[in-house]
Scaffold this motif. Structure first.
Motif, PDB file in Angstrom:
ATOM      1  N   TYR A 154       0.822  -1.205   0.000  1.00 18.89           N
ATOM      2  CA  TYR A 154       0.000   0.000   0.000  1.00 18.89           C
ATOM      3  C   TYR A 154       0.863   1.265   0.000  1.00 18.89           C
ATOM      4  O   TYR A 154       0.681   2.151  -0.841  1.00 18.89           O
ATOM      5  CB  TYR A 154      -0.953   0.020   1.189  1.00 18.89           C
ATOM      6  CG  TYR A 154      -1.878   1.213   1.138  1.00 18.89           C
ATOM      7  CD1 TYR A 154      -2.820   1.336   0.124  1.00 18.89           C
ATOM      8  CD2 TYR A 154      -1.786   2.232   2.074  1.00 18.89           C
ATOM      9  CE1 TYR A 154      -3.652   2.445   0.046  1.00 18.89           C
ATOM     10  CE2 TYR A 154      -2.617   3.341   2.011  1.00 18.89           C
ATOM     11  CZ  TYR A 154      -3.547   3.440   0.992  1.00 18.89           C
ATOM     12  OH  TYR A 154      -4.364   4.545   0.918  1.00 18.89           O
ATOM     13  N   VAL A 197      -4.102  -2.010  -6.355  1.00 21.03           N
ATOM     14  CA  VAL A 197      -4.499  -1.650  -4.993  1.00 21.03           C
ATOM     15  C   VAL A 197      -5.964  -1.260  -4.985  1.00 21.03           C
ATOM     16  O   VAL A 197      -6.378  -0.357  -5.723  1.00 21.03           O
ATOM     17  CB  VAL A 197      -3.640  -0.487  -4.446  1.00 21.03           C
ATOM     18  CG1 VAL A 197      -4.129  -0.073  -3.063  1.00 21.03           C
ATOM     19  CG2 VAL A 197      -2.169  -0.894  -4.391  1.00 21.03           C
ATOM     20  N   SER A 235      -8.669   0.377  -2.636  1.00 16.64           N
ATOM     21  CA  SER A 235      -8.519   1.234  -1.462  1.00 16.64           C
ATOM     22  C   SER A 235      -9.748   2.106  -1.246  1.00 16.64           C
ATOM     23  O   SER A 235     -10.396   2.544  -2.203  1.00 16.64           O
ATOM     24  CB  SER A 235      -7.280   2.124  -1.645  1.00 16.64           C
ATOM     25  OG  SER A 235      -7.249   3.170  -0.699  1.00 16.64           O
ATOM     26  N   GLN A 251      -6.828  -2.199   0.897  1.00 20.96           N
ATOM     27  CA  GLN A 251      -6.706  -1.283   2.031  1.00 20.96           C
ATOM     28  C   GLN A 251      -8.093  -0.892   2.494  1.00 20.96           C
ATOM     29  O   GLN A 251      -8.911  -0.429   1.710  1.00 20.96           O
ATOM     30  CB  GLN A 251      -5.892  -0.043   1.635  1.00 20.96           C
ATOM     31  CG  GLN A 251      -5.687   0.955   2.762  1.00 20.96           C
ATOM     32  CD  GLN A 251      -6.570   2.195   2.652  1.00 20.96           C
ATOM     33  OE1 GLN A 251      -7.379   2.304   1.746  1.00 20.96           O
ATOM     34  NE2 GLN A 251      -6.406   3.121   3.572  1.00 20.96           N
TER      35      GLN A 251
END
Length: 309
Positions: free
Chosen positions: A16, A47, A49, A141
């Motif tokens: 991250y 990613v 998120s 995340q």
């Protein structure tokens, strides 16, 4: 000015933070292995998120740090039980001006790294993020994204300012601590207590804080750890236990610590770096830690039973 950064441990934390820094235009090399490395090389890093999804491709990823060479910053993003191997792997990355940023849970990592690379090369740090590998080449995340760090002696420096600026430009939260050792111990105080008690009870935060008995047990454990910290010369606030209990009250009710999850699954864990360190430092400083002694013994027994069974 773009920084050259190496991330050792391209899992949740490293993936991250490294991904955000790479997306912001910095030269980031990831040290990884296995199927995760293969996926990074083939498809890049994806990613997912709460702050916005993104993909970095191509990605500089390798299992040989020598291919990356000397960098401005090394982000050590491995767990405590992986740290010794990570420090050895980091050696080809470290030049005269390189700073090595520690992110491990616990309070021993900066000293362990300093024994190998020298104290002047180390920036002690603490991470707050909920992130994990969601498959090879993929990081998810769910919250956070904060790095608290400083020079060993808390003095201002150009490299601290450059790293803070880079993190902030990447959409991350960067806090330069006025007392980095107090910051590390404050986090450790909460993690070691909640980790051990969560492991022993196998209960989530919501249950632990709602029951009068476990809530009092958490406070007693934290108070012992605070006494150990003060015996080590750490300047903690007088209300540190109350502040960390208030922090517990803000956590998701179904949340658990990584220690609890790892032991439940029979995986290697950070038990010795958390509860074990409290016990060891209590003995070294002559500080009684009866609550944490018992928690460490019970958690160790549970870990052994899970592995045996």
């Amino acid at each position: 000015m773009a920084l050259k950064i190496a991330v050792i441990g391209a899992g949740g934390v490293g993936g991250y933070f490294g991904g955000r820094l790479a997306a912001a235009g910095h030269d980031v090399g990831f040290v990884a292995r296995g199927t995760h490395l293969a996926a990074l090389k083939q498809n890049g890093l994806t990613v997912t998120s709460v702050a916005g999804d993104f993909t970095i491709a191509p990605v500089q990823a390798t299992d040989d740090p020598g291919e990356i060479g000397e960098v401005d910053f090394v982000l050590l993003a491995v767990k405590t039980w992986q740290l010794e191997a990570a420090i050895t792997a980091a050696k080809p990355l470290i030049g005269p001006e390189t700073a090595v940023v520690t992110t491990q849970n616990g309070v021993d990592a900066p000293g362990q790294v300093a024994e190998v690379v020298g104290r002047n090369a180390v920036l002690p740090g603490a991470v707050e993020v909920i992130a994990f590998l969601d498959g090879p080449g993929r990081v998810r995340q769910l919250g956070g994204g904060k790095l608290t760090f400083a020079e060993w002696d808390n003095a201002p420096s150009d490299r601290v300012a450059r790293l803070r600026a880079a993190l902030q430009e990447a959409g991350l939260t960067a806090v330069v601590a006025t007392d980095v050792w107090a910051a590390l111990w404050e986090k450790f105080l909460a993690l070691a207590s909640l980790g051990a008690i969560g492991t022993v009870t196998d209960a989530p935060y919501g249950v632990l804080r709602a029951r009068a008995g476990t809530r009092r047990l958490i406070a007693d454990s934290m108070a012992e750890i605070a006494q150990v910290a003060r015996a080590k010369g750490i300047r903690l606030a007088d209300d540190v236990v109350a502040a960390e209990i208030a922090f517990l009250d803000q956590l998701p009710p179904d949340g658990t610590t990584s220690l609890q999850r790892d032991i439940r699954a029979g995986r290697p864990s950070e038990l010795e770096a958390w509860a074990g360190t409290v016990v060891r430092l209590g003995r070294e400083t002559g500080t009684p830690t009866p609550v944490n002694d018992l928690l460490h013994e019970l958690a160790s027994t549970r870990a052994q039973a899970v592995k045996a069974g």
